[in-house]
Scaffold this motif. Structure first.
Motif, PDB file in Angstrom:
ATOM      1  N   LEU A 179       0.798  -1.132   0.068  1.00  0.00           N
ATOM      2  CA  LEU A 179       0.007  -0.023  -0.012  1.00  0.00           C
ATOM      3  C   LEU A 179       0.728   1.246   0.031  1.00  0.00           C
ATOM      4  O   LEU A 179       0.556   2.205  -0.714  1.00  0.00           O
ATOM      5  CB  LEU A 179      -1.016   0.101   1.225  1.00  0.00           C
ATOM      6  CG  LEU A 179      -2.115  -1.106   1.201  1.00  0.00           C
ATOM      7  CD1 LEU A 179      -2.739  -0.997   2.598  1.00  0.00           C
ATOM      8  CD2 LEU A 179      -2.963  -0.685   0.060  1.00  0.00           C
ATOM      9  N   LEU A 180       1.965   1.282   0.624  1.00  0.00           N
ATOM     10  CA  LEU A 180       2.616   2.326   0.896  1.00  0.00           C
ATOM     11  C   LEU A 180       3.352   2.848  -0.454  1.00  0.00           C
ATOM     12  O   LEU A 180       3.711   3.912  -0.773  1.00  0.00           O
ATOM     13  CB  LEU A 180       3.734   2.124   1.961  1.00  0.00           C
ATOM     14  CG  LEU A 180       3.033   2.068   3.501  1.00  0.00           C
ATOM     15  CD1 LEU A 180       4.436   1.873   4.318  1.00  0.00           C
ATOM     16  CD2 LEU A 180       2.537   3.498   3.796  1.00  0.00           C
ATOM     17  N   VAL A 181       3.991   1.568  -1.167  1.00  0.00           N
ATOM     18  CA  VAL A 181       4.733   1.977  -2.479  1.00  0.00           C
ATOM     19  C   VAL A 181       3.767   1.888  -3.469  1.00  0.00           C
ATOM     20  O   VAL A 181       4.313   1.933  -4.679  1.00  0.00           O
ATOM     21  CB  VAL A 181       5.770   0.937  -2.570  1.00  0.00           C
ATOM     22  CG1 VAL A 181       6.798   0.857  -1.183  1.00  0.00           C
ATOM     23  CG2 VAL A 181       5.070  -0.473  -2.885  1.00  0.00           C
ATOM     24  N   MET A 182       2.479   1.856  -3.293  1.00  0.00           N
ATOM     25  CA  MET A 182       1.631   1.856  -4.663  1.00  0.00           C
ATOM     26  C   MET A 182       1.640   3.102  -5.416  1.00  0.00           C
ATOM     27  O   MET A 182       1.701   2.913  -6.642  1.00  0.00           O
ATOM     28  CB  MET A 182       0.100   1.657  -4.220  1.00  0.00           C
ATOM     29  CG  MET A 182      -0.777   1.246  -5.092  1.00  0.00           C
ATOM     30  SD  MET A 182      -2.736   1.047  -4.720  1.00  0.00           S
ATOM     31  CE  MET A 182      -2.402  -0.661  -3.878  1.00  0.00           C
ATOM     32  N   PRO A 183       1.842   4.268  -4.852  1.00  0.00           N
ATOM     33  CA  PRO A 183       2.019   5.648  -5.664  1.00  0.00           C
ATOM     34  C   PRO A 183       3.214   5.395  -6.903  1.00  0.00           C
ATOM     35  O   PRO A 183       3.190   5.690  -7.951  1.00  0.00           O
ATOM     36  CB  PRO A 183       2.153   6.457  -4.700  1.00  0.00           C
ATOM     37  CG  PRO A 183       1.569   6.223  -3.737  1.00  0.00           C
ATOM     38  CD  PRO A 183       1.850   4.759  -3.581  1.00  0.00           C
ATOM     39  N   ILE A 184       4.411   4.652  -6.472  1.00  0.00           N
ATOM     40  CA  ILE A 184       5.587   4.512  -7.109  1.00  0.00           C
ATOM     41  C   ILE A 184       5.032   3.307  -8.071  1.00  0.00           C
ATOM     42  O   ILE A 184       5.634   3.390  -9.067  1.00  0.00           O
ATOM     43  CB  ILE A 184       6.624   3.715  -6.051  1.00  0.00           C
ATOM     44  CG1 ILE A 184       7.130   5.173  -5.277  1.00  0.00           C
ATOM     45  CG2 ILE A 184       8.054   3.757  -6.854  1.00  0.00           C
ATOM     46  CD1 ILE A 184       8.255   4.834  -4.145  1.00  0.00           C
TER      47      ILE A 184
END
Length: 254
Positions: free
Chosen positions: A225-230
């Motif tokens: 979830l945390l790296v989803m934007p990347i």
């Protein structure tokens, strides 16, 4: 034409007419597969170190131990393999991702074999780190089986679920594909590994087993979830720059 100069490509072709080379396809796929495979191998070495956060605390919620948080040295790296697996599945499809998974599987087997041979080789008189070397890269058959089985099943499920959802949603709802595939893949991965390797890694009670599974699963899902934007940015970048995918998008928009 007299006096004209060859371009570098023409000059090379004129001189090396008898030398053949395979043409390297212009694709990002080999680069991602290389990163995917390297991540798996490195994480398996890092995982030999046990890590504890808030080791002095003792906080529980029913059967679940909240603190301390016990994990391994690959906790920050292993989720990256699933992110790369998501990128491969979304951009290149299930069969290309399955090929990458098999390459990773073969590479892990090769690394395991090489580690075992290196450990078994007789140490030189001046080499004083044999025990430390065995601790880090020594082969524990039960852990090897657990890691390989968990990796193979988890990654294949991750890719299969993502592609299955994409067939229904097409280019919409990427977040649902990324999250849904991670939940299925990571859950299967964690359950299989812990079930096979429990005894080898010191898990002897039901409480410890539940704690290890839940903490591992939640951590990997939260990282996704945390790296989803990347992940979104990487996928968008590849879709625009892979010619075959860009052509498909152009045809679909007409």
């Amino acid at each position: 034409m007299q006096g004209s100069k060859d371009t570098p490509a023409e000059h090379s072709a004129r001189i090396d007419t008898g030398t053949a080379f395979a043409r390297v396809a212009q694709s990002y796929y080999p680069i991602i597969v290389a990163l995917f495979t390297a991540t798996l191998i490195i994480s398996n070495v890092c995982a030999t170190k046990g890590v504890a956060f808030f080791g002095d605390a003792d906080v529980s919620l029913g059967p679940l131990q909240i603190l301390p948080i016990n994990t391994d040295g690959a906790f920050f790296l292993f989720p990256l393999a699933y992110v790369l697996g998501d990128v491969l599945s979304e951009v290149y499809g299930f069969y290309a991702t399955r090929r990458a998974i098999m390459i990773g599987f073969g590479s892990l087997l090769l690394a395991t074999l090489c580690f075992w041979i290196a450990v078994e080789l007789p140490p030189a008189d001046f080499y004083e780190n044999q025990e430390a070397f065995e601790t880090v890269v020594g082969v524990v058959p039960r852990l090897v089986v657990a890691g390989l089985a968990a990796y193979l099943v988890g990654q294949l499920l991750n890719s299969f679920v993502l592609v299955l959802i994409k067939k229904r949603t097409h280019e919409r709802h990427l977040w649902a594909r990324l999250l849904g595939s991670t939940v299925v893949g990571e859950l299967a991965d964690t359950l299989i590994f812990c079930s096979i390797a429990a005894g080898a890694i010191g898990i002897s009670t039901w409480r410890d087993f539940v704690n290890y599974v839940i903490v591992g699963f939640l951590w990997k899902t939260i990282v996704e979830l945390l790296v989803m934007p990347i992940t979104y940015r990487v996928i968008a970048y590849l879709k625009k720059r892979e010619p075959s995918y860009a052509e498909h998008l152009d045809r679909a928009s007409v």
